[in-house]
Design a protein around this motif. Sequence first.
Motif, PDB file in Angstrom:
ATOM      1  N   SER A 119      -4.302   6.555  -9.514  1.00  0.00           N
ATOM      2  CA  SER A 119      -4.228   5.142  -9.168  1.00  0.00           C
ATOM      3  C   SER A 119      -3.352   4.925  -7.949  1.00  0.00           C
ATOM      4  CB  SER A 119      -3.694   4.348 -10.363  1.00  0.00           C
ATOM      5  OG  SER A 119      -3.512   2.998 -10.023  1.00  0.00           O
ATOM      6  N   SER A 120      -2.245   5.672  -7.860  1.00  0.00           N
ATOM      7  CA  SER A 120      -1.323   5.466  -6.749  1.00  0.00           C
ATOM      8  C   SER A 120      -1.866   6.017  -5.435  1.00  0.00           C
ATOM      9  CB  SER A 120       0.035   6.110  -7.059  1.00  0.00           C
ATOM     10  OG  SER A 120      -0.097   7.507  -7.226  1.00  0.00           O
ATOM     11  N   GLY A 155       0.805  -1.216   0.000  1.00  0.00           N
ATOM     12  CA  GLY A 155       0.000   0.000   0.000  1.00  0.00           C
ATOM     13  C   GLY A 155       0.835   1.262   0.000  1.00  0.00           C
ATOM     14  N   THR A 168     -12.883   6.277  -2.267  1.00  0.00           N
ATOM     15  CA  THR A 168     -11.593   5.711  -1.861  1.00  0.00           C
ATOM     16  C   THR A 168     -11.628   5.281  -0.407  1.00  0.00           C
ATOM     17  OG1 THR A 168     -10.375   7.039  -3.478  1.00  0.00           O
ATOM     18  CG2 THR A 168      -9.137   6.198  -1.605  1.00  0.00           C
ATOM     19  N   ARG A 217       0.091  -3.333  -9.342  1.00  0.00           N
ATOM     20  CA  ARG A 217      -1.276  -2.854  -9.115  1.00  0.00           C
ATOM     21  C   ARG A 217      -1.486  -1.490  -9.757  1.00  0.00           C
ATOM     22  NH1 ARG A 217      -4.774   1.303  -7.319  1.00  0.00           N
ATOM     23  NH2 ARG A 217      -6.665   0.336  -6.513  1.00  0.00           N
ATOM     24  N   VAL A 218      -0.549  -0.559  -9.530  1.00  0.00           N
ATOM     25  CA  VAL A 218      -0.687   0.786 -10.077  1.00  0.00           C
ATOM     26  C   VAL A 218      -0.717   0.754 -11.597  1.00  0.00           C
ATOM     27  CG1 VAL A 218       0.481   3.012 -10.332  1.00  0.00           C
ATOM     28  CG2 VAL A 218       0.353   1.925  -8.088  1.00  0.00           C
ATOM     29  N   GLN A 240      -6.485   2.989  -0.156  1.00  0.00           N
ATOM     30  CA  GLN A 240      -7.329   1.801  -0.088  1.00  0.00           C
ATOM     31  C   GLN A 240      -6.593   0.621   0.537  1.00  0.00           C
ATOM     32  OE1 GLN A 240      -8.302   1.421  -4.201  1.00  0.00           O
ATOM     33  NE2 GLN A 240      -9.843   3.021  -4.180  1.00  0.00           N
ATOM     34  N   THR A 241      -5.367   0.367   0.074  1.00  0.00           N
ATOM     35  CA  THR A 241      -4.645  -0.823   0.512  1.00  0.00           C
ATOM     36  C   THR A 241      -3.993  -0.629   1.868  1.00  0.00           C
ATOM     37  OG1 THR A 241      -4.188  -1.260  -1.824  1.00  0.00           O
ATOM     38  CG2 THR A 241      -2.998  -2.574  -0.202  1.00  0.00           C
ATOM     39  N   GLY A 287      -4.778   3.825  -4.516  1.00  0.00           N
ATOM     40  CA  GLY A 287      -4.268   2.522  -4.102  1.00  0.00           C
ATOM     41  C   GLY A 287      -3.623   2.567  -2.732  1.00  0.00           C
ATOM     42  N   GLN A 292       2.651   2.678  -3.438  1.00  0.00           N
ATOM     43  CA  GLN A 292       1.880   3.002  -4.632  1.00  0.00           C
ATOM     44  C   GLN A 292       1.908   4.482  -4.988  1.00  0.00           C
ATOM     45  OE1 GLN A 292      -1.958   0.952  -5.105  1.00  0.00           O
ATOM     46  NE2 GLN A 292      -1.336  -0.418  -3.463  1.00  0.00           N
ATOM     47  N   ASN A 329     -13.939   1.184  -6.658  1.00  0.00           N
ATOM     48  CA  ASN A 329     -12.661   1.630  -7.197  1.00  0.00           C
ATOM     49  C   ASN A 329     -12.858   2.341  -8.536  1.00  0.00           C
ATOM     50  OD1 ASN A 329      -9.605   1.486  -6.950  1.00  0.00           O
ATOM     51  ND2 ASN A 329      -9.908   0.547  -8.933  1.00  0.00           N
TER      52      ASN A 329
END
Length: 425
Positions: free
Chosen positions: A353-354, A67, A227, A124-125, A360-361, A357, A70, A338
């Motif tokens: 996205s980063s 997480g 988010t 992921r990103v 979120q993560t 992410g 990102q 998302n």
Amino acid sequence: MSNASTNNQTRGLPYWELVTMIACLMAMNAAAIDIFIPAMQEMGSALGVADANQRQLVITAYILGFGSAQIVYGTLSDRFGRRPILFFGLGVYVLASVAAIFAPDFETVLALRAIQGVGAAATRVIAVSVVRDSFDGRRMASVMSLVMMVFMAVPVIAPNIGQLIMLFGDWREIFLAIGVFGVAVAIWTAIRLPETLHPENRRELTAKRIIEAFRIVLTNRVAFGYTVATALIFGVLFGFLNQAEQLYTEVYGLGPTFTLVFAATAVFMALASFLNARLVENLGMRRLSHGALIGFLFLAVIHLVVAYAMGGAAPLWFFVPMLTVNFCLFGFIGTNFNALAMDPLGHVAGTASSVLGFMQTFGGGLFGAVIGYFYDGTVVPILVGFMVLSIAALGSVLLAEGRLFEARNAPAPHATGALRQNPAE
């Protein structure tokens, strides 16, 4: 999908291959988590971990590393493109996996798991950014649902692969297996994945531009609200993953066969993601995800009441179906939330996205760790976590939209991005 229907960035790459490739990039993260679930007890014993709940840190360390990194990758990918950042991350992931094979103690394992997560964060990103470079709106949600369908096959397979490896080896061979998987994905993407960030959309790497991109993400009410909601609902998933081995082996006494029950739940969750891909273009992301969240909360409350009334755990025949239905509903929530968070942020897709992410993560990992910390030999703590986090997620959705089931302001009927595929395809 024909070449004529693809955008300039992905022309020549078949639709099915693009979706499968993105799914494999995403699946690396699920594999790195789920494959270790049957090995946590033996790993803890081999490395002298006295507190059983501390074994959960094998998963938490990875999630936190995954997480936190990102933010860096998204900003860099908006400047240098998707491919260089992806390959750097894959390299870190593979090297950390190999190094962990020789780890002498639990602390070293945790450090390498965090580094492994840092490397995997790039996958992921870049996966989300590539999809956002190519699609928007309901089409993006549909593609991500197909990705998630493949992605969700990993929890079905990975724990059983981990259990199979444990029959013939030990937890060190598991690190070898995921390292080999990382090498295979790196070779495939190096050969087949084109650069999807158009040159004129690259952002200069200056402090002013970076701060501005972060401001755009964090001050967009819809993006921020969804988010936070995603982080909360991911906390439910991570909390369960942290405790899965303990719940099935200690509370319900299933032994090594618990991976089969775990896999059965994941099958239905994958089917829900597949169904979401079919329904979202007709019903819309909001109707599906908001309704699923309300249903999730309702079932969590019922399950908690029954478990508490029965001394801390309902019978297995009740626990497994209730958990399965809850995670089926999760299949309609996470992907759509998302996509709703990303939809207004196409002009800063990599940074968006980063940042999303990370929140979120990393946030979900912390929420999941808290739920895992309170494990007491019953299912009550995790069900309380389900209830509290879903209530908070509902509040975040209301923050984003002001109402349920429809947008605050109806979107324009035309596509918003210049680089999107035809949403009617």
